[in-house]
Design a protein around this motif. Structure first.
Motif, mmCIF file in Angstrom:
data_model
loop_
_atom_site.group_PDB
_atom_site.id
_atom_site.type_symbol
_atom_site.label_atom_id
_atom_site.label_comp_id
_atom_site.label_asym_id
_atom_site.label_seq_id
_atom_site.Cartn_x
_atom_site.Cartn_y
_atom_site.Cartn_z
ATOM 1 N N HIS A 65 0.856 -1.185 0.000
ATOM 2 C CA HIS A 65 0.000 0.000 0.000
ATOM 3 C C HIS A 65 0.896 1.241 0.000
ATOM 4 O O HIS A 65 1.888 1.310 0.731
ATOM 5 N N ILE A 66 0.563 2.201 -0.835
ATOM 6 C CA ILE A 66 1.391 3.402 -0.969
ATOM 7 C C ILE A 66 0.784 4.601 -0.252
ATOM 8 O O ILE A 66 1.407 5.666 -0.186
ATOM 9 N N ASP A 67 -0.421 4.459 0.279
ATOM 10 C CA ASP A 67 -0.992 5.555 1.059
ATOM 11 C C ASP A 67 -0.399 5.545 2.465
ATOM 12 O O ASP A 67 0.085 4.515 2.946
ATOM 13 N N VAL A 68 -0.414 6.702 3.105
ATOM 14 C CA VAL A 68 0.147 6.848 4.454
ATOM 15 C C VAL A 68 -0.855 7.555 5.356
ATOM 16 O O VAL A 68 -1.788 8.212 4.881
ATOM 17 N N VAL A 69 -0.639 7.427 6.645
ATOM 18 C CA VAL A 69 -1.428 8.168 7.626
ATOM 19 C C VAL A 69 -1.078 9.653 7.509
ATOM 20 O O VAL A 69 0.083 10.017 7.305
ATOM 21 N N ALA A 70 -2.067 10.501 7.626
ATOM 22 C CA ALA A 70 -1.839 11.944 7.496
ATOM 23 C C ALA A 70 -0.873 12.454 8.567
ATOM 24 O O ALA A 70 -0.823 11.926 9.682
ATOM 25 N N ALA A 71 -0.092 13.464 8.211
ATOM 26 C CA ALA A 71 0.865 14.065 9.146
ATOM 27 C C ALA A 71 0.826 15.585 8.996
ATOM 28 O O ALA A 71 0.803 16.100 7.871
ATOM 29 N N LYS A 72 0.803 16.286 10.126
ATOM 30 C CA LYS A 72 0.777 17.751 10.113
ATOM 31 C C LYS A 72 2.165 18.307 10.396
ATOM 32 O O LYS A 72 2.804 17.919 11.376
ATOM 33 N N ARG A 73 2.611 19.204 9.550
ATOM 34 C CA ARG A 73 3.953 19.772 9.701
ATOM 35 C C ARG A 73 4.147 20.417 11.070
ATOM 36 O O ARG A 73 5.219 20.281 11.688
ATOM 37 N N GLU A 74 3.108 21.085 11.582
ATOM 38 C CA GLU A 74 3.258 21.805 12.842
ATOM 39 C C GLU A 74 3.450 20.857 14.033
ATOM 40 O O GLU A 74 3.952 21.270 15.088
ATOM 41 N N ASP A 75 3.094 19.602 13.872
ATOM 42 C CA ASP A 75 3.245 18.636 14.953
ATOM 43 C C ASP A 75 4.612 17.961 14.945
ATOM 44 O O ASP A 75 5.061 17.457 15.979
ATOM 45 N N TRP A 76 5.265 17.935 13.798
ATOM 46 C CA TRP A 76 6.504 17.187 13.634
ATOM 47 C C TRP A 76 7.723 18.061 13.898
ATOM 48 O O TRP A 76 7.703 19.273 13.677
ATOM 49 N N THR A 77 8.801 17.418 14.334
ATOM 50 C CA THR A 77 10.072 18.125 14.490
ATOM 51 C C THR A 77 10.638 18.504 13.131
ATOM 52 O O THR A 77 11.227 19.569 12.954
ATOM 53 N N ARG A 78 10.441 17.616 12.139
ATOM 54 C CA ARG A 78 10.929 17.839 10.777
ATOM 55 C C ARG A 78 9.746 17.787 9.824
ATOM 56 O O ARG A 78 8.676 17.311 10.174
#
Length: 465
Positions: A102-115
């Motif tokens: 599967h090539i889909d991923v769980v959503a990620a928010k830039r403001e939550d991540w260190t990078r």
């Protein structure tokens, strides 16, 4: 990458310096992996179709023709398209090998991540980015192997297929495996399939323990619990309260334990893993595999939540809402209960159990439409298991490799429903924290990735001949 790095000093760009130390084939693989990570394929802001376009371009550049590449999708979901690539085998009797990804991923928010989650960043021996582990590492390895096989003129006896799909990380979007098995089963028809789900991780001290081959999984089911009330003014409260009533129902579910239920895979795992582990827990695992009614052994095993979940169907409250105003008695309360159902049971049986456990006809319980078919247990086929054990021993000598049942769910359910057994391979080692899969700052060990690439490529060849 090499041209870019040549213009930079190693002091200014450590990642470039490390990349230059790679073999040319590893540099190509790293660039392919980077392309996958940096193509956002989340359901909220990304596009699987865009990544499928890039995969197709890579495949055509390697020499795959139109007859060996199939694109698929539906007009209602233009960003959720996938691709199937086929490398024909020479045998007319051996059924194909299917590689799932599967090539889909769980959503990620830039403001939550260190990078930046959608940039591949290499730091301190790790790659960071959404999908670095789940599951674009394996996706990149599958594609890289197919490209190299084609370029090298490799002629497998068994046809090799790879299906890149979208929709695994959501329950309501277009699902590529569901569509393929219903509309183009010929594209995925195979003797068996390899997928994610195998687990091999280090402990807190960095030691690699037992590696597991996924042979079966649980079915994911969701249920909605609702309570209703006439309500009223909060200044004159009564015991008949929709939130209290719902809470009491949820606490009954919390306190209920589904019975222990072994199958061939879990019984084998508990008996062998327990003997290897030893100690109080190991002895209890062996004992309960012999006698599921051994309450003393069960009490010890249940301290480990992973072992606890492997033994039985589980249900847990995951969402709750209720009321309509701070100063009013609630007229309605609702909660979602997420269940992971053992093979051999189904959602209707769980619904009946929950209804009985709650024992309150005023609590409305409804079952959500299932994501797909009920999970089936694939056979413990030595022809599938033995090559994994042999190849793992080459790269990780002395590490026990055992079949196990995944307590989570994958898209295997769609293929197994049409008679294609699926197995999760433990070729890519993760850390004790499982590399923050689905969480913040997802990562992948650089060393583990390159080793996993070699290991899984050898495994494909072992099956394909």
């Amino acid at each position: 990458m090499a041209l870019i790095c040549a213009a930079l000093s190693a002091a200014l760009s450590p990642a470039c310096a490390r990349a230059q130390q790679l073999r040319p084939d590893q540099q190509r693989f790293r660039a392919l992996y980077q392309q996958m990570i940096e193509t956002d394929t989340s359901i909220t802001t990304g596009s699987c179709t865009e990544l499928s376009d890039k995969i197709e371009a890579q495949a055509r550049q390697a020499g795959f023709g139109s007859s060996e590449i199939t694109r698929y999708g539906v007009p209602d979901h233009p960003k959720e398209g996938g691709i199937v690539i086929i490398l024909p085998g020479t045998s007319k009797t051996l059924k194909p090998l299917l590689l799932m990804g599967h090539i889909d991923v769980v959503a990620a928010k830039r403001e939550d991540w260190t990078r930046d989650p959608y940039k591949l960043i290499e730091e301190d021996g790790y790659f960071y980015g959404r999908g670095t582990t789940d599951m674009k590492a394996m996706d990149a390895i599958w594609l890289d192997a197919m490209i190299r096989f084609k370029e090298q003129g490799y002629k497998p006896k068994r046809t090799i297929k790879v299906a890149f799909t979208c929709g695994e990380e959501t329950s309501w979007a277009f699902n590529g495996n569901a569509w393929l098995t219903k509309n183009r089963p010929d594209l995925v028809d195979a003797a068996f399939a390899l997928n994610e789900g195998g687990i091999a991780h280090t402990d807190a001290s960095g030691k690699l323990g037992i590696a597991t081959i996924q042979v079966g999984e649980k079915t994911v089911e969701n249920y909605q619990l609702e309570t209703f009330n006439a309500g009223g003014h909060s200044s004159v409260p009564v015991r008949d309260n929709a939130i209290y009533q719902l809470s009491e129902a949820l606490l009954k579910i919390r306190d209920y334990e589904f019975p222990i239920q072994f199958n061939d895979v879990t019984r084998t795992y508990f008996a062998k893993a327990g003997a290897i582990q030893g100690g109080e827990v190991g002895q209890a695992m062996v004992a309960i595999a012999k006698d599921p009614q051994d309450r003393a052994a069960a009490a010890i095993v249940d301290r480990d939540r992973s072992l606890h979940a492997m033994l039985r169907t589980t249900c847990v409250a995951t969402l709750q809402e209720g009321g309509h105003a701070n100063n009013a008695l609630p007229q309605h309360a609702k909660a979602t209960v997420n269940c992971r159902v053992l093979p051999g049971s189904d959602g209707a049986q769980v619904l009946a159990t929950l209804t009985q456990v709650i024992g309150d006809s005023a609590v409305k319980i409804t079952r959500d439409p299932p994501k797909g078919p009920t999970a089936k247990q694939p056979p413990l086929d030595p022809a599938v298991i033995a090559p994994i054990v042999k190849v793992m021993a080459k790269y990780y000598p002395g590490v026990p490799v055992l079949p196990s049942m995944l307590t989570a769910g994958t898209d295997d359910i769609f293929l197994e429903a049409i008679g294609i057994p699926c197995y999760g391979v433990p070729g890519i080692i993760t850390d004790a924290d499982l590399n923050h899969i689905h969480g913040l700052n997802e990562k992948m060990s650089v060393k583990a990735l390159y080793t996993g690439r070699d290991l899984l490529t050898d495994l494909i060849k072992a099956y394909a001949g």
